[in-house]
Design a protein around this motif. Sequence first.
Motif, PDB file in Angstrom:
ATOM      1  N   HIS A  47      46.194  64.481  81.331  1.00  0.00           N
ATOM      2  CA  HIS A  47      45.302  64.186  82.446  1.00  0.00           C
ATOM      3  C   HIS A  47      44.761  62.774  82.284  1.00  0.00           C
ATOM      4  N   VAL A  48      44.610  62.075  83.400  1.00  0.00           N
ATOM      5  CA  VAL A  48      44.070  60.720  83.384  1.00  0.00           C
ATOM      6  C   VAL A  48      42.863  60.687  84.318  1.00  0.00           C
ATOM      7  N   TYR A  49      41.770  60.100  83.815  1.00  0.00           N
ATOM      8  CA  TYR A  49      40.534  59.985  84.580  1.00  0.00           C
ATOM      9  C   TYR A  49      40.105  58.529  84.625  1.00  0.00           C
ATOM     10  N   ILE A  50      39.550  58.118  85.755  1.00  0.00           N
ATOM     11  CA  ILE A  50      38.927  56.798  85.863  1.00  0.00           C
ATOM     12  C   ILE A  50      37.466  57.031  86.182  1.00  0.00           C
ATOM     13  N   PRO A  54      39.259  62.516  88.245  1.00  0.00           N
ATOM     14  CA  PRO A  54      40.669  62.757  87.952  1.00  0.00           C
ATOM     15  C   PRO A  54      41.562  61.894  88.834  1.00  0.00           C
ATOM     16  N   LEU A  55      42.639  61.409  88.254  1.00  0.00           N
ATOM     17  CA  LEU A  55      43.579  60.556  88.969  1.00  0.00           C
ATOM     18  C   LEU A  55      44.852  61.341  89.222  1.00  0.00           C
ATOM     19  N   SER A  56      45.305  61.333  90.434  1.00  0.00           N
ATOM     20  CA  SER A  56      46.564  61.987  90.780  1.00  0.00           C
ATOM     21  C   SER A  56      47.680  60.961  90.632  1.00  0.00           C
ATOM     22  N   LEU A  57      48.641  61.253  89.779  1.00  0.00           N
ATOM     23  CA  LEU A  57      49.735  60.325  89.510  1.00  0.00           C
ATOM     24  C   LEU A  57      51.004  60.768  90.225  1.00  0.00           C
ATOM     25  N   HIS A 155      40.750  58.785  79.299  1.00  0.00           N
ATOM     26  CA  HIS A 155      39.616  58.425  80.139  1.00  0.00           C
ATOM     27  C   HIS A 155      39.513  56.908  80.182  1.00  0.00           C
ATOM     28  N   ILE A 156      39.651  56.363  81.383  1.00  0.00           N
ATOM     29  CA  ILE A 156      39.549  54.922  81.594  1.00  0.00           C
ATOM     30  C   ILE A 156      38.158  54.644  82.143  1.00  0.00           C
ATOM     31  N   LEU A 157      37.449  53.745  81.492  1.00  0.00           N
ATOM     32  CA  LEU A 157      36.095  53.388  81.924  1.00  0.00           C
ATOM     33  C   LEU A 157      36.107  51.929  82.363  1.00  0.00           C
ATOM     34  N   THR A 158      35.633  51.693  83.579  1.00  0.00           N
ATOM     35  CA  THR A 158      35.613  50.315  84.103  1.00  0.00           C
ATOM     36  C   THR A 158      34.227  49.690  83.981  1.00  0.00           C
ATOM     37  N   TYR A 159      33.301  50.413  83.374  1.00  0.00           N
ATOM     38  CA  TYR A 159      31.931  49.917  83.207  1.00  0.00           C
ATOM     39  C   TYR A 159      31.463  50.265  81.796  1.00  0.00           C
ATOM     40  N   ASP A 160      30.408  49.617  81.369  1.00  0.00           N
ATOM     41  CA  ASP A 160      29.839  49.872  80.057  1.00  0.00           C
ATOM     42  C   ASP A 160      29.048  51.189  80.141  1.00  0.00           C
ATOM     43  N   ILE A 161      29.551  52.207  79.475  1.00  0.00           N
ATOM     44  CA  ILE A 161      28.949  53.549  79.550  1.00  0.00           C
ATOM     45  C   ILE A 161      27.521  53.565  79.017  1.00  0.00           C
TER      46      ILE A 161
END
Length: 165
Positions: A47-50, A54-57, A155-161
């Motif tokens: 599973h991939v999350y941004i 959840p991201l549908s591939l 888990h892909i994070l585009t911001y500083d958690i």
Amino acid sequence: MNTETLSETTNSKDLKNENHTQVVFNYIIFFGVNHHLIYENNSESIHVYINGNPLSLSAKPIIQDGRMLIPLRGVFEELGAVVKWMPAEFIIEITKDNIYIMMKSGSNQIKVNEKTYSLDTSPNIKDGVTYVPLRFVSEMLGSKVKWVKDTNSAHILTYDISTAT
């Protein structure tokens, strides 16, 4: 089981092993000895999350040389990148803001802006889908990637958690 049946079973297994060996040999000859090991994770879905979503591939992620590769377009376009595929040269270009990434299918050399990196795996094409290394490309675009083994998820994070509210 009588001896004749046992012998037929053994011969059948030997024949299957010989056929399997021939298939592997033909694969190596066709693709070259240095071709990377590629397999799908069939035991569990990856599973991939941004940012927790959840991201549908378009296709299942694959594991190559112990690294996760994902279909080229879905994730990186979701991260705001522009993706360009040049099929004649097998070249992939990904751009976002002032970041330019160029890679070639089958090559472990990846260029980011003016710097070239050698990775332990390379982008590849499988069943008409171009796969690229998730962590490297995501991090070059300024995201963080965390693998959670228990849930078999990236888990892909585009911001500083630490600063998110």
